[in-house]
Design a protein around this motif. Sequence first.
Motif, PDB file in Angstrom:
ATOM      1  N   TYR A 180      -1.319  -1.651  10.287  1.00 52.43           N
ATOM      2  CA  TYR A 180      -2.302  -2.550   9.692  1.00 52.43           C
ATOM      3  C   TYR A 180      -2.632  -3.680  10.641  1.00 52.43           C
ATOM      4  O   TYR A 180      -1.851  -4.026  11.520  1.00 52.43           O
ATOM      5  CB  TYR A 180      -1.831  -3.079   8.328  1.00 52.43           C
ATOM      6  CG  TYR A 180      -0.578  -3.924   8.343  1.00 52.43           C
ATOM      7  CD1 TYR A 180       0.661  -3.363   8.093  1.00 52.43           C
ATOM      8  CD2 TYR A 180      -0.654  -5.301   8.595  1.00 52.43           C
ATOM      9  CE1 TYR A 180       1.821  -4.136   8.101  1.00 52.43           C
ATOM     10  CE2 TYR A 180       0.496  -6.078   8.594  1.00 52.43           C
ATOM     11  CZ  TYR A 180       1.729  -5.494   8.354  1.00 52.43           C
ATOM     12  OH  TYR A 180       2.863  -6.275   8.357  1.00 52.43           O
ATOM     13  N   THR A 181      -3.826  -4.228  10.463  1.00 54.64           N
ATOM     14  CA  THR A 181      -4.322  -5.302  11.311  1.00 54.64           C
ATOM     15  C   THR A 181      -4.799  -6.447  10.441  1.00 54.64           C
ATOM     16  O   THR A 181      -4.884  -6.340   9.211  1.00 54.64           O
ATOM     17  CB  THR A 181      -5.486  -4.799  12.176  1.00 54.64           C
ATOM     18  OG1 THR A 181      -6.531  -4.331  11.328  1.00 54.64           O
ATOM     19  CG2 THR A 181      -5.038  -3.661  13.074  1.00 54.64           C
ATOM     20  N   VAL A 196       0.858  -1.191   0.000  1.00 56.09           N
ATOM     21  CA  VAL A 196       0.000   0.000   0.000  1.00 56.09           C
ATOM     22  C   VAL A 196       0.887   1.232   0.000  1.00 56.09           C
ATOM     23  O   VAL A 196       1.865   1.301   0.764  1.00 56.09           O
ATOM     24  CB  VAL A 196      -0.940   0.032   1.221  1.00 56.09           C
ATOM     25  CG1 VAL A 196      -1.874   1.243   1.149  1.00 56.09           C
ATOM     26  CG2 VAL A 196      -1.746  -1.256   1.325  1.00 56.09           C
ATOM     27  N   GLU A 197       0.558   2.185  -0.855  1.00 50.94           N
ATOM     28  CA  GLU A 197       1.321   3.424  -0.950  1.00 50.94           C
ATOM     29  C   GLU A 197       0.372   4.618  -0.890  1.00 50.94           C
ATOM     30  O   GLU A 197      -0.836   4.484  -1.138  1.00 50.94           O
ATOM     31  CB  GLU A 197       2.123   3.464  -2.262  1.00 50.94           C
ATOM     32  CG  GLU A 197       3.163   2.363  -2.363  1.00 50.94           C
ATOM     33  CD  GLU A 197       3.980   2.421  -3.641  1.00 50.94           C
ATOM     34  OE1 GLU A 197       5.022   1.748  -3.714  1.00 50.94           O
ATOM     35  OE2 GLU A 197       3.564   3.154  -4.582  1.00 50.94           O
ATOM     36  N   THR A 198       0.959   5.790  -0.578  1.00 50.35           N
ATOM     37  CA  THR A 198       0.148   7.005  -0.486  1.00 50.35           C
ATOM     38  C   THR A 198       0.944   8.219  -0.922  1.00 50.35           C
ATOM     39  O   THR A 198       2.182   8.195  -0.951  1.00 50.35           O
ATOM     40  CB  THR A 198      -0.358   7.217   0.963  1.00 50.35           C
ATOM     41  OG1 THR A 198      -1.258   8.333   0.980  1.00 50.35           O
ATOM     42  CG2 THR A 198       0.801   7.524   1.915  1.00 50.35           C
ATOM     43  N   ARG A 227       5.556   4.365   0.394  1.00 51.23           N
ATOM     44  CA  ARG A 227       4.993   3.081   0.801  1.00 51.23           C
ATOM     45  C   ARG A 227       4.700   3.103   2.294  1.00 51.23           C
ATOM     46  O   ARG A 227       5.542   3.464   3.110  1.00 51.23           O
ATOM     47  CB  ARG A 227       5.950   1.944   0.465  1.00 51.23           C
ATOM     48  CG  ARG A 227       5.358   0.563   0.759  1.00 51.23           C
ATOM     49  CD  ARG A 227       6.057  -0.523  -0.029  1.00 51.23           C
ATOM     50  NE  ARG A 227       5.882  -0.288  -1.459  1.00 51.23           N
ATOM     51  CZ  ARG A 227       6.437  -1.046  -2.416  1.00 51.23           C
ATOM     52  NH1 ARG A 227       7.201  -2.071  -2.072  1.00 51.23           N
ATOM     53  NH2 ARG A 227       6.236  -0.784  -3.690  1.00 51.23           N
ATOM     54  N   ILE A 228       3.501   2.704   2.658  1.00 46.36           N
ATOM     55  CA  ILE A 228       3.108   2.645   4.067  1.00 46.36           C
ATOM     56  C   ILE A 228       2.858   1.211   4.524  1.00 46.36           C
ATOM     57  O   ILE A 228       2.647   0.965   5.714  1.00 46.36           O
ATOM     58  CB  ILE A 228       1.861   3.512   4.341  1.00 46.36           C
ATOM     59  CG1 ILE A 228       0.692   3.118   3.434  1.00 46.36           C
ATOM     60  CG2 ILE A 228       2.198   4.975   4.164  1.00 46.36           C
ATOM     61  CD1 ILE A 228      -0.599   3.865   3.724  1.00 46.36           C
ATOM     62  N   ALA A 229       2.858   0.247   3.610  1.00 43.86           N
ATOM     63  CA  ALA A 229       2.749  -1.166   3.969  1.00 43.86           C
ATOM     64  C   ALA A 229       3.423  -1.976   2.877  1.00 43.86           C
ATOM     65  O   ALA A 229       3.092  -1.828   1.695  1.00 43.86           O
ATOM     66  CB  ALA A 229       1.301  -1.580   4.130  1.00 43.86           C
ATOM     67  N   SER A 230       4.418  -2.821   3.258  1.00 46.93           N
ATOM     68  CA  SER A 230       5.150  -3.619   2.285  1.00 46.93           C
ATOM     69  C   SER A 230       4.779  -5.097   2.320  1.00 46.93           C
ATOM     70  O   SER A 230       4.770  -5.766   1.288  1.00 46.93           O
ATOM     71  CB  SER A 230       6.665  -3.476   2.508  1.00 46.93           C
ATOM     72  OG  SER A 230       7.074  -2.134   2.295  1.00 46.93           O
TER      73      SER A 230
END
Length: 812
Positions: free
Chosen positions: A810-811, A741-743, A753-756
């Motif tokens: 993230y969960t 996830v990117e923003t 990137r906020i989640a790899s």
Amino acid sequence: MRAPAAAASLVALIALAAAPAAPAAVDPDLANVAAHCVPKDAGSGAVHLPYVFCDDGVPAAGGTTPNTAPPGSRLAVQVPAAYQGTTGAGLPPIDLANAIKVPGNNAGWVALDADVTMPDPARYPPPAGGYPLVVMMHGCCSGDKTGWEATSVDAGGEKWHYSNAWFAARGYVVLTYTARGFVDANGHGSTGETQLDSRRFEINDYQYLAGLMAQDPAFHIDPQRIVATGGSYGGGFSWMALTDPTWTSPDGTKQLRLAAAAPKYGWTDLVYSLVPNGLQRHDVLPTSDVDQARSVIGMPKTSINAGLYASGKTGVPPGSAHTTFDPEIDQAQACLASGDPFATNPLCTSTINSTLPAFYNDRSAYYQNDWFNRIKTDPTARVPLFSAGTLTDPLFTPIEHLRMVERILDTVSGYPVQQYYGDYQHFAQNKDKEWGDMCGADHHVCRLSDYPGGDLNAAPTGRIATGATTMLNRFVDHYVAPQGDSAAPAPALDVTASLQICPENATPQNPVDEPGPRFTAATFDALAPHVLTVQATGQQATTYQAPSQHAVNADPVQNQVNNGRHCPVDTNPAGPGIAVYTSAPLKSDFTMLGLTRVSVPHTGQGQDIQLNARLYDVFPDGSEVMVDRGVRRVLSANETTVFELHGNGWRFPKGHAIRVELTQDDDPYVGRSNVPSSLLISGVKLEIPVREGSQTTPGHPTGSSPLAVRLIAPRLASDAGTGLAFRLRVIGSVAADHYQVETHLLGKSRWRRIASGMRGTTLRFKGRYGATHEFRARAISKSGQAGPWSSGRTTVPIDDNPHHRDGATYTG
């Protein structure tokens, strides 16, 4: 009953309403119409078709302004502003207590601007039993009494052989009037407020006017030979008139009966036509229980509803002819325009609890259960019916006529009904040559000069095709027997339908200004008795807001303005958030005629979910022509949703492909949901009714990937909670190992990137004060293959505490 003078006291009115039936008397306002008759000729050249036209002009009042002119000078005919009783059991007496409350009433009466057209007495002397009467109702919402008036049998468009002049020149008396509340650009016309063909008002109005004419010897009416017809609003009127077929004249001296009805492209369920939920199917009778029917609220046809409302409220353009809406219509439009969830929307309380039930009970022929029970045992209530439905009208779709006819035939086997379905009316091509007969090598609409000796009952010279209007006239003539065609043969009680021809599929044999090939069968389903099944698999994600140029191009209002009502055409991809499945190239021609069934297995989340389908013919050059569409309210996010498209007639050529786009967002045609939701669709099955032998053809997702995902982001952070933090969801794929996830901030080009290695489906993000954040997510397989990006955006409203930095966790 003779209408009282405007100055009569309330006591006198009550006494008059309660008095015994008086002897037949000439109504002073109707007498004024009869005093303004002039001879006319609907023929041309050496062929004379004389008739008499009676019009006392347009009143100087209308709408909520009462017509207070003295009797005989109102230029309109008074009828009760309200009636007692609503059971559909004939014309009830005036309800004076409520009549004086109706806006625009004149001491309890409203005045309707009326014209009467009569046969020439020298050509057709009044028969012993009287002339048959045709009541022709205009359309909404800028219509008036002139809607079906013409001066020649050769009038163009739908008025070809369908007008006051046509019927009067052949031995009918014709009543054309402006329904209550409809006015011209100056606010002049009929007083009162439109009640949208309510049986409590408009149906009683027509019965009252017809009764006045029947009891008046000046018009020589046969009270047992009444015909109701019209298109659109007039079609809904004709359907409602069908369900109340016998009544008594106002003075009690005449028994009147509907002898035939010919509704054209009208509604039989007003709620479903304006706010469909997609739960109805033509092959299974919908419930006739109003409480069950209204248990699932549909989706409003936003662009069409807005256009109809504007044309009624102010006219289009503003300041032109329009109508006078009851305040409940204003409330209903405000409700539907504000969006879902309607059940909890405070703007919708009155609409849901009062307006919609009245739409079913008083304005929708399908729910007139008393009439359906009556026709089981009472032959006098079985009115011969010519049903001119439509295949391509996105307002009053084929189901409106189909459901009604199927229920009638299910109730009374062998009921006298003939049906026609074509490519005409609202936002459709509405070709002159679909309505009219075609003659000669140049395929012109047949003219009076084509009929031998001007005999309109003879076959015109060189006729190559018979139009829908001639079928309608033959049907009505047989059952009503006017002097101009007293021996019309019995019509076949069958179904005829035409294929749609647009510029993209036109040929020299089927030019664009003509209907396509016509087919006739004993029943609607027998027109296309086989099934072409398109079965496609592959996961694709949809979301509740997925704007697309395809949706804009397919909107009926936009298409009318930009594409001349022809088939919408697209050459670019549908866009993100839309599931697209395309068949393999067809190995032979297939002729679709009917309503395609769509089955969509899906999982998902959310409420107030809708699923819309657009069906396309994909040409070898890659362009796609939309040939059908449908809407459905999804009852559960995790199920297989089954629904029917609107229906059409279309020939898919060999080498072309069939494509369906599945979307939760078909705005502006259907208003998109305000409630976040998403679906993961795992395939689709299309069951297309065709004339050729049954066959199954494979399909595949177009532009899809086993790793396709859908990122769900709230439109506003405040939609998902309070403060700056909100949650993102990734609707994933079984082929995914994890997600990225990117923003970035709107207007910036660099993604962060906020989640790899995200393996859950929910990510918590803390935004910035007053910022709009854009996001994108994709799936990564175990082998490292990356899927396509899915994007979304969220705006964080101004907050009292601007001192936050963005971040994410993230969960699972």
